[in-house]
Design an enzyme around this catalytic site. Structure first.
Site, PDB file in Angstrom:
ATOM      1  N   PHE A 176     -18.427  95.298 165.296  1.00  0.00           N
ATOM      2  CA  PHE A 176     -17.841  94.761 165.584  1.00  0.00           C
ATOM      3  C   PHE A 176     -18.014  95.362 167.605  1.00  0.00           C
ATOM      4  O   PHE A 176     -18.289  96.238 167.568  1.00  0.00           O
ATOM      5  CB  PHE A 176     -16.803  94.168 166.059  1.00  0.00           C
ATOM      6  CG  PHE A 176     -16.690  93.601 164.873  1.00  0.00           C
ATOM      7  CD1 PHE A 176     -16.482  91.818 164.804  1.00  0.00           C
ATOM      8  CD2 PHE A 176     -16.705  94.201 163.264  1.00  0.00           C
ATOM      9  CE1 PHE A 176     -16.711  91.242 163.809  1.00  0.00           C
ATOM     10  CE2 PHE A 176     -16.112  93.249 162.782  1.00  0.00           C
ATOM     11  CZ  PHE A 176     -15.886  91.519 162.014  1.00  0.00           C
TER      12      PHE A 176
ATOM     13  N   ALA B 169     -10.269  86.454 143.540  1.00  0.00           N
ATOM     14  CA  ALA B 169      -9.030  87.802 143.157  1.00  0.00           C
ATOM     15  C   ALA B 169      -7.905  87.880 143.396  1.00  0.00           C
ATOM     16  O   ALA B 169      -6.961  88.875 142.571  1.00  0.00           O
ATOM     17  CB  ALA B 169     -10.410  89.922 143.699  1.00  0.00           C
TER      18      ALA B 169
ATOM     19  N   ARG C 131     -21.222  87.367 143.874  1.00  0.00           N
ATOM     20  CA  ARG C 131     -20.475  86.604 143.156  1.00  0.00           C
ATOM     21  C   ARG C 131     -20.834  84.447 143.874  1.00  0.00           C
ATOM     22  O   ARG C 131     -21.441  84.899 145.356  1.00  0.00           O
ATOM     23  CB  ARG C 131     -18.744  86.672 142.967  1.00  0.00           C
ATOM     24  CG  ARG C 131     -18.180  87.011 141.986  1.00  0.00           C
ATOM     25  CD  ARG C 131     -16.739  87.202 142.562  1.00  0.00           C
ATOM     26  NE  ARG C 131     -16.670  88.058 144.358  1.00  0.00           N
ATOM     27  CZ  ARG C 131     -15.230  87.587 145.012  1.00  0.00           C
ATOM     28  NH1 ARG C 131     -14.607  86.737 144.306  1.00  0.00           N
ATOM     29  NH2 ARG C 131     -14.961  87.819 145.556  1.00  0.00           N
TER      30      ARG C 131
ATOM     31  N   THR D 143     -21.858  91.256 152.845  1.00  0.00           N
ATOM     32  CA  THR D 143     -21.936  92.068 154.466  1.00  0.00           C
ATOM     33  C   THR D 143     -22.364  93.383 154.534  1.00  0.00           C
ATOM     34  O   THR D 143     -23.743  93.328 154.175  1.00  0.00           O
ATOM     35  CB  THR D 143     -21.766  91.109 156.001  1.00  0.00           C
ATOM     36  OG1 THR D 143     -21.495  89.821 156.049  1.00  0.00           O
ATOM     37  CG2 THR D 143     -22.727  91.908 156.620  1.00  0.00           C
TER      38      THR D 143
ATOM     39  N   LYS E 276     -17.064  92.073 153.593  1.00  0.00           N
ATOM     40  CA  LYS E 276     -17.755  92.870 152.662  1.00  0.00           C
ATOM     41  C   LYS E 276     -18.612  92.501 152.250  1.00  0.00           C
ATOM     42  O   LYS E 276     -19.684  93.551 150.997  1.00  0.00           O
ATOM     43  CB  LYS E 276     -16.556  92.603 151.233  1.00  0.00           C
ATOM     44  CG  LYS E 276     -16.379  93.581 149.935  1.00  0.00           C
ATOM     45  CD  LYS E 276     -14.841  93.543 149.210  1.00  0.00           C
ATOM     46  CE  LYS E 276     -14.942  92.325 148.277  1.00  0.00           C
ATOM     47  NZ  LYS E 276     -14.246  90.998 149.470  1.00  0.00           N
TER      48      LYS E 276
ATOM     49  N   PHE F 293     -12.350  90.573 147.735  1.00  0.00           N
ATOM     50  CA  PHE F 293     -10.191  90.715 148.558  1.00  0.00           C
ATOM     51  C   PHE F 293     -10.543  92.127 148.033  1.00  0.00           C
ATOM     52  O   PHE F 293     -11.479  92.988 148.267  1.00  0.00           O
ATOM     53  CB  PHE F 293      -9.555  89.995 148.148  1.00  0.00           C
ATOM     54  CG  PHE F 293      -8.926  88.758 148.173  1.00  0.00           C
ATOM     55  CD1 PHE F 293      -9.736  87.620 149.212  1.00  0.00           C
ATOM     56  CD2 PHE F 293      -9.576  87.415 147.320  1.00  0.00           C
ATOM     57  CE1 PHE F 293      -9.152  86.312 149.951  1.00  0.00           C
ATOM     58  CE2 PHE F 293      -8.991  86.320 147.548  1.00  0.00           C
ATOM     59  CZ  PHE F 293      -9.810  85.418 148.773  1.00  0.00           C
TER      60      PHE F 293
ATOM     61  N   TRP G  66     -24.656  94.126 160.272  1.00  0.00           N
ATOM     62  CA  TRP G  66     -24.767  92.674 160.451  1.00  0.00           C
ATOM     63  C   TRP G  66     -25.836  92.576 161.930  1.00  0.00           C
ATOM     64  O   TRP G  66     -26.454  91.487 161.769  1.00  0.00           O
ATOM     65  CB  TRP G  66     -23.411  92.440 161.138  1.00  0.00           C
ATOM     66  CG  TRP G  66     -23.124  90.837 161.632  1.00  0.00           C
ATOM     67  CD1 TRP G  66     -22.608  90.013 160.606  1.00  0.00           C
ATOM     68  CD2 TRP G  66     -23.668  90.127 162.958  1.00  0.00           C
ATOM     69  NE1 TRP G  66     -22.392  88.568 161.934  1.00  0.00           N
ATOM     70  CE2 TRP G  66     -23.154  88.590 163.171  1.00  0.00           C
ATOM     71  CE3 TRP G  66     -23.815  91.189 164.559  1.00  0.00           C
ATOM     72  CZ2 TRP G  66     -23.338  88.372 164.413  1.00  0.00           C
ATOM     73  CZ3 TRP G  66     -23.665  90.360 165.351  1.00  0.00           C
ATOM     74  CH2 TRP G  66     -23.185  88.997 165.344  1.00  0.00           C
TER      75      TRP G  66
ATOM     76  N   LYS H 161     -13.231  79.702 154.890  1.00  0.00           N
ATOM     77  CA  LYS H 161     -14.797  80.344 155.305  1.00  0.00           C
ATOM     78  C   LYS H 161     -15.442  79.646 155.895  1.00  0.00           C
ATOM     79  O   LYS H 161     -16.305  80.619 156.819  1.00  0.00           O
ATOM     80  CB  LYS H 161     -14.343  80.865 154.378  1.00  0.00           C
ATOM     81  CG  LYS H 161     -13.800  82.158 153.241  1.00  0.00           C
ATOM     82  CD  LYS H 161     -14.610  82.615 152.450  1.00  0.00           C
ATOM     83  CE  LYS H 161     -13.105  83.352 151.353  1.00  0.00           C
ATOM     84  NZ  LYS H 161     -14.784  84.567 150.473  1.00  0.00           N
TER      85      LYS H 161
END
Length: 558
Positions: A383, A275, A96, A75, A73, A303, A411, A107
């Site tokens: 991906f 969240a 954030r 990214t 998200k 999230f 990405w 993470k």
């Protein structure tokens, strides 16, 4: 084929001096408080001077329910911001600040990924400009002053059994969830049960992210309920006379942080409530500042859309008077296959049937967003293991839901991978009639608001609340808090309170374990199921792989 790690890509970035990034938004260098050469805070004086300018367009990036496969998200938020700039639009992003807890826990970092990152990546993921330390200090100053007040005579007649203000730290530490404090004799005060939450769950964090300016900040801090007397009347932060000193600690932290993307586009990173246990949005002051300075502002909510987007609409937009113009829902083939029943080690193989089965999770989120009246598009975060057949099946499913899905390769390719998404978002905004509305009105009961969220967003059949919780909600309504919005604290992994229930389950119930009044922030927190406001570390925390290399550079941040 091998790919560079996020941190390798970030280190190779050709960053511009932060004053040049400020110039792109019309911020004079004298209104930037620099932290080194690549990050700065924007002065309150400059922010106030922009009040009469017209607002740009606000774009929310949200996602399906998170899985261990990853959704991307942040990214995608960064990639879309870069994509808008690449097609000639003046755009900024607002996200954030990462918390140290998940950084060293699950993470390992949260500043985007690949060629869609914000930099300086290491600073952002660690101490940054010290905002979280200031919030932690202000929160724990109030904790110390409460215990000190009781120790020196307790003029406010606080019932020590009903002190509701817990301490915080910005780290995952399950051992601190429930503690006994003030042991060791008379000199140390009155022993009592207490506990810690993680800093991102602090009401101070929520207040900083919802306050308009320093005056509003101090007013909200003063309104925090810290305890109750024996007659059940509330004791406020202002009664303890802590609000002034707390504001002093937060004065610099209230100023939004300006950094840049890998493509040298402006990014505001400010505030960081989760969240799943808080309201999950960056600060109002950063978002409003960006809207005055850019034609398009891309922000994210934490999230999945059932938590982050709902709170963005029902808390942040309601309280700040914001009206979003478009929503981007991030999904990945991998995560949808997990929602379709596959395990993580099976995701590399093509499985169109599992994908189709898992698409119901995405469909549920799209249905929910329609209830707020804002147009939505699906961003397929690509991906390299995704097959053409899987991507085509996902696009066909979304089209059948009356929306569009666009393959995004930011990405790997940066803004070149999001130009199509950026162009579609602009088209959506140009044709949007501006009919946004929150899910529920202010004037229904607190219990009704909880039920509306549970039934309309989570598709639950019922909300289970004990009589004492219902009584507490009614007492808050009698005290004048009935018009506040609801902040649900619930697992992020499922529409239910069971993190293992993926997909789009129905026929379940939402058990409410506890309710907390955040009178300063201006919402009521509803703690559901087994959710914890102080997370624990996983069996193998990311901290085990984070270290310095022989040259003194950081390794292990993703």
């Amino acid at each position: 084929m091998s790919y560079k790690s996020d941190i390798e890509i970030a280190r190779a970035a050709r960053k511009q001096p932060i004053a040049q990034i400020g110039e792109k938004l019309g911020i004079p260098s004298e209104h930037l408080l620099p932290f080194g050469h690549d990050k700065a805070k924007v002065s309150q004086e400059f922010i106030k001077s922009q009040a009469d300018r017209e607002d740009g367009k606000l774009i929310l990036v949200t996602a399906i329910n998170p899985t261990p496969a990853g959704e991307g998200k942040t990214t995608t938020t960064v990639g879309l911001g870069d994509g808008l700039n690449a097609i000639g639009k003046k755009a900024a992003i607002c996200i954030r600040e990462p918390s140290l807890g998940p950084c060293f826990g699950m993470k390992g970092g949260a500043a985007g990924g690949g060629y869609a990152q914000v930099v300086p990546m290491e600073d952002i993921n660690l101490h940054f400009t010290g905002d979280f330390h200031a919030i932690t200090s202000a929160h724990n100053l109030l904790s110390a002053m409460i215990d000190n007040h009781v120790y020196w005579g307790n003029d406010e007649e606080i019932d020590v059994r009903r002190i509701t203000w817990r301490r915080v730290m910005d780290m995952n530490d399950r051992a601190l969830r429930s503690i006994v404090s003030s042991l060791g004799g008379v000199a140390n005060g009155f022993p009592r049960e207490a506990g810690f939450d993680i800093t991102v769950a602090s009401e101070i964090m929520a207040i900083l992210c919802l306050a308009d300016d320093l005056e509003d900040l101090q007013r909200r801090l003063g309104n925090i309920i810290v305890a109750y007397r024996r007659d059940r009347t509330p004791v406020y932060c202002r009664d303890i006379k802590a609000d002034g000193a707390m504001t002093v600690l937060l004065q610099q932290a209230m100023q939004p942080n300006l950094v840049q993307t890998l493509e040298n586009n402006p990014a505001f990173i400010h505030g960081g409530p989760f969240a799943n246990i808080a309201h999950g949005c960056n600060s109002v002051i950063a978002t409003k500042t960006a809207l005055k300075l850019a034609d398009y502002v891309v922000t994210e909510a934490g999230f999945g859309a059932d938590l982050g987007a709902e709170k963005f609409f029902d808390i942040k937009c309601r309280k700040a008077g914001l009206s979003p113009d478009a929503v981007v829902v991030v999904a990945t083939v991998r995560a949808l296959k997990m929602n379709g029943g596959l395990s993580k080690d099976e995701l590399g193989d093509e499985n169109v049937e599992a994908l189709k089965k898992g698409c119901v999770n995405l469909g549920r989120h799209l249905e929910n967003i329609k209830k707020f009246g804002v147009p939505a598009v699906v961003a397929i975060n690509h991906f390299v293991t995704d097959s053409d057949a899987e991507v085509d099946a996902l696009k066909a499913y979304v089209e059948a839901q009356g929306a569009k899905a666009i393959l995004c390769q930011h990405w790997e390719n940066g803004s070149d991978g999001t130009k199509a998404l950026a162009e579609h978002v602009v088209e959506m905004i140009d044709s949007f009639d501006g009919s946004f509305s929150p899910l529920y009105p202010d004037d229904v009961s607190l219990a009704s608001k909880i039920e509306i969220i549970a039934k309309e967003i989570y598709r639950a059949d019922e909300v289970v609340m004990e009589k004492k919780i219902l009584t507490q909600l009614k007492n808050w309504e009698k005290a004048g808090y009935g018009n506040l919005p609801i902040c649900m604290a619930k697992t992020q992994y499922s529409f239910t309170t069971d993190p293992n229930e993926r997909g789009a389950p129905t026929g379940h119930s939402i058990p409410v374990r506890e309710v907390r009044l955040s009178a300063g922030a201006g919402f009521v927190v509803i703690i559901c199921g087994e959710i914890m406001t102080m997370p624990g570390l996983p069996k193998t925390p990311s901290a085990e792989a984070i270290k310095l290399d022989p040259s003194g550079r950081i390794e292990g941040l993703f």
